[in-house]
Enzyme design. Structure first.
Site, PDB file in Angstrom:
ATOM      1  CE1 TYR A   5     175.965  72.405  -3.041  1.00 20.71           C
ATOM      2  CE2 TYR A   5     176.466  72.328  -5.387  1.00 20.71           C
ATOM      3  CZ  TYR A   5     175.550  72.460  -4.369  1.00 20.71           C
ATOM      4  OH  TYR A   5     174.228  72.658  -4.676  1.00 20.71           O
ATOM      5  CD  GLU A  28     182.257  74.595   1.336  1.00 20.20           C
ATOM      6  OE1 GLU A  28     182.287  73.746   0.429  1.00 20.20           O
ATOM      7  OE2 GLU A  28     181.655  74.424   2.410  1.00 20.20           O
ATOM      8  CD  GLN A  75     186.966  63.841  -1.246  1.00 20.62           C
ATOM      9  OE1 GLN A  75     186.540  62.819  -0.729  1.00 20.62           O
ATOM     10  NE2 GLN A  75     186.205  64.617  -1.980  1.00 20.62           N
ATOM     11  CB  CYS A 129     179.555  61.155  -2.061  1.00 18.55           C
ATOM     12  SG  CYS A 129     178.656  62.476  -1.276  1.00 18.55           S
ATOM     13  CG  ASP A 131     182.449  67.069  -4.762  1.00 16.90           C
ATOM     14  OD1 ASP A 131     181.639  66.160  -4.537  1.00 16.90           O
ATOM     15  OD2 ASP A 131     183.625  67.048  -4.348  1.00 16.90           O
TER      16      ASP A 131
HETATM   17  N1  SAH Z   1     184.801  69.507  -3.587  1.00 21.20           N
HETATM   18  C1  SAH Z   1     185.353  69.363  -2.270  1.00 21.20           C
HETATM   19  C2  SAH Z   1     184.315  69.188  -1.153  1.00 21.20           C
HETATM   20  C3  SAH Z   1     183.120  68.354  -1.453  1.00 21.20           C
HETATM   21  S1  SAH Z   1     182.158  67.943  -0.012  1.00 21.20           S
HETATM   22  C4  SAH Z   1     186.398  68.273  -2.238  1.00 21.20           C
HETATM   23  O1  SAH Z   1     186.502  67.462  -3.151  1.00 21.20           O
HETATM   24  O2  SAH Z   1     187.162  68.223  -1.282  1.00 21.20           O
HETATM   25  C5  SAH Z   1     180.744  68.960  -0.227  1.00 21.20           C
HETATM   26  C6  SAH Z   1     180.950  70.388   0.222  1.00 21.20           C
HETATM   27  O3  SAH Z   1     179.747  71.108  -0.004  1.00 21.20           O
HETATM   28  C7  SAH Z   1     181.281  70.567   1.694  1.00 21.20           C
HETATM   29  O4  SAH Z   1     182.483  71.294   1.805  1.00 21.20           O
HETATM   30  C8  SAH Z   1     180.087  71.373   2.254  1.00 21.20           C
HETATM   31  O5  SAH Z   1     180.467  72.299   3.250  1.00 21.20           O
HETATM   32  C9  SAH Z   1     179.604  72.083   1.023  1.00 21.20           C
HETATM   33  N2  SAH Z   1     178.192  72.516   1.020  1.00 21.20           N
HETATM   34  C10 SAH Z   1     177.125  71.879   1.543  1.00 21.20           C
HETATM   35  N3  SAH Z   1     175.989  72.535   1.252  1.00 21.20           N
HETATM   36  C11 SAH Z   1     176.337  73.630   0.528  1.00 21.20           C
HETATM   37  C12 SAH Z   1     175.607  74.688  -0.077  1.00 21.20           C
HETATM   38  N4  SAH Z   1     174.275  74.765   0.020  1.00 21.20           N
HETATM   39  N5  SAH Z   1     176.288  75.635  -0.755  1.00 21.20           N
HETATM   40  C13 SAH Z   1     177.642  75.566  -0.867  1.00 21.20           C
HETATM   41  N6  SAH Z   1     178.392  74.579  -0.314  1.00 21.20           N
HETATM   42  C14 SAH Z   1     177.747  73.627   0.379  1.00 21.20           C
END
Ligand code: SAH
Length: 496
Positions: A265, A286, A236, A361, A334
């Site tokens: 995610y 993820e 972040q 977001c 997320d």
């Molecule tokens: N929760 C984490 C990242 C959130 S960003 C944090 O707070 O740091 C959203 C994340 O979702 C990214 O890392 C992206 O790679 C992942 N993502 C996107 N599409 C996805 C899917 N279909 N399945 C699993 N992860 C996914």
């Protein structure tokens, strides 16, 4: 604050017309109009927070009233990741800055109101060193020159600084002397990495990297956990607000010690690792393999053993969990700006966790997904906006949904009522009513009792669409003293 090139920029704009020059001069940034990175640079911070809160309230109106927006105490220079593109002006002087919105023209920038100040200083120093080391910036059109970009990442809590020099070709002449000269001016730099990007691409970083000073990554601490950040890791960008966001997510998750928690995610596993402290078991999922690798190494480094990470599509993974009859008490999710998928949301319904904490977001996709989750028997209890990106229009939201009652049928029935809110009902959330009742009468009341009283008061209609008559008798009735307390709360919130 703005140095030489900014002066030139202002003059250039001024020559084009008085009106534009006037707009530029009142701004906190003279190139805001060209960059597009901070759409709200000319609004007071208070005004920005109010605008974000109003927008969130509008979008969330069918579900709940958001808590007060969580803003920054000092909303400047918050970005821990700073990128500068390098090029040349017409006289072949090196310039560095940002790409003009929707183009690859470089707008010279020496300091940005949102970016880490030390990172901006280092970029100016690097530009100043190029001539004496005979390093020319890369020219995207001709392919001549070497230095394409500089990327700087800083650890907010640790003070560590990583400099990534992105080159158009692998050989950097006088590399060691360049490093020495840079470190002499900025001994605070803890690692320097060369990254080679020889493709014609919009991506900043190429595939190959070489550590030329230090350990090749930095570390940062969030909510007491240490995280490793490599040039490409997702992390972040506003660490001060990220801590507030994660704390809010933990408060909403209400984990008490033995729960099974899914962190969907999960990126590099930050939220899941914080949850692992108070959960029985955490399962992270993820899609990005690099992020999963970082997540596993972060867990190891923090000595967290009750967490596992899986590389998979979150939707597919959750469907498999549901098919295998697995259980989860809490789902933290997320997703990216595009939101979640039908498959994921349907699987949440089947897994039936007590709570879902949705971090978003993009409030537009959040409300789209809430519509599906409420159809699956979830009630939106509360939500709050956290300002992760001051001076931009972006809004981050944390939202708590919970299963209304252990009786699945009753939950579904209440859910249908929730979809049909009257304006009176949307005035206070179930959670706010519960808090009020507890505070004023010392009584704990359930969402079911509140719904029953609301129905009696004509705020909602709880027609029992789904159930045979006999099912109704299984609902416990709200006792009179609780009904009186709930009525008082409804009065207080001007709902009756
Ligand atoms: N929760 C984490 C990242 C959130 S960003 C944090 O707070 O740091 C959203 C994340 O979702 C990214 O890392 C992206 O790679 C992942 N993502 C996107 N599409 C996805 C899917 N279909 N399945 C699993 N992860 C996914």
């Amino acid at each position: 604050m703005q140095k030489t090139e900014m002066g030139t920029e202002q003059k250039k704009v001024g020559n084009k017309g008085q009106k534009r020059a006037r707009n530029v001069s009142v701004s906190l940034c003279p190139v805001a109009g060209k960059c597009g990175g901070c759409q709200w640079i000319n609004r007071s911070y208070q005004e920005q927070l109010e605008a974000k809160e109003t927008e969130l309230r509008r979008l969330m109106e069918p579900y709940c009233r958001p808590e007060r927006m969580i803003g920054m105490d000092q909303p400047a220079h918050y970005r821990n990741k700073v990128h500068a593109a390098f090029g040349e002006d017409r006289r072949h002087n090196a310039i560095s800055g940002i790409y003009e919105e929707k183009s690859h023209r470089i707008v010279p920038v020496d300091s940005c109101y949102l970016e880490n100040e030390k990172a901006d200083e280092i970029i100016v120093t690097i530009r100043g060193l190029l001539k004496s080391f005979k390093i020319r910036p890369y020219n995207e059109d001709t392919g001549y020159g070497l230095l394409r970009h500089v990327l700087i990442r800083t650890g907010h809590a640790t003070g560590e600084i990583m400099v990534v020099l992105v080159l158009g070709s692998p050989i950097m002449p006088s590399k060691n002397n360049f490093v020495k000269a840079l470190l002499k001016i900025h001994p605070e730099i803890t690692t320097i990495v060369v990254n080679v990007n020889d493709r014609s691409t919009g991506m900043v970083l190429g595939d190959k990297g070489q550590v030329i000073y230090g350990k090749g990554y930095i570390e940062d601490v969030l909510c007491g956990k240490t995280f490793r950040i490599s040039p490409k890791s997702f992390y972040q960008v506003n660490p001060v607000q990220t801590e507030k966001l994660y704390r809010k997510a933990m408060e909403y998750a209400g984990i008490t010690g033995s729960e099974t928690v899914v962190d969907a995610y999960c990126g590099t596993g930050t939220i899941g690792m914080i949850a692992a402290e108070s959960a029985g078991r955490v399962i992270g999922v993820e899609l990005n393999p690099d992020a999963v690798r970082d997540a596993r190494s972060n867990a190891k480094q923090n000595g967290i053993s009750n967490i596992e990470f899986y590389r998979n599509d979150a939707g597919k993974f959750l469907v498999e969990m549901a098919e295998q009859g697995a259980m989860a008490d809490v789902v933290l999710m997320d997703p990216p700006r595009s939101g979640s998928s039908e498959a994921f949301l349907n699987a949440v319904g089947r897994l039936s966790p007590r709570r879902v904490v949705y971090i978003s977001c993009n409030p537009e996709t959040l409300v789209r997904d809430l519509k599906v989750l409420t159809k699956k028997g979830y009630l939106v209890e509360k939500c709050v906006g956290v300002d992760m990106f001051p001076f931009t229009e972006h809004v981050e939201t944390v939202c708590l949904l919970s299963k209304l009652h252990s009786d699945q049928h009753i939950e579904v029935e209440l859910q249908m009522d929730e979809l049909d809110l009257t304006s009176a009902e949307s005035k206070a959330t179930y959670e706010e009513i519960k808090d009020y009742v507890l505070e004023h009468s010392g009584l704990k009341v359930s969402s079911l009792y509140i719904a029953q009283v609301k129905e009696k008061c004509g705020i909602i209609e709880r027609v029992n669409y789904n159930l045979p008559k006999s099912e109704n008798s299984r609902q416990s009735k709200c006792p009179p003293e609780k009904e009186a307390a709930i009525r008082e709360a409804l009065g207080y919130f001007h709902m009756i």
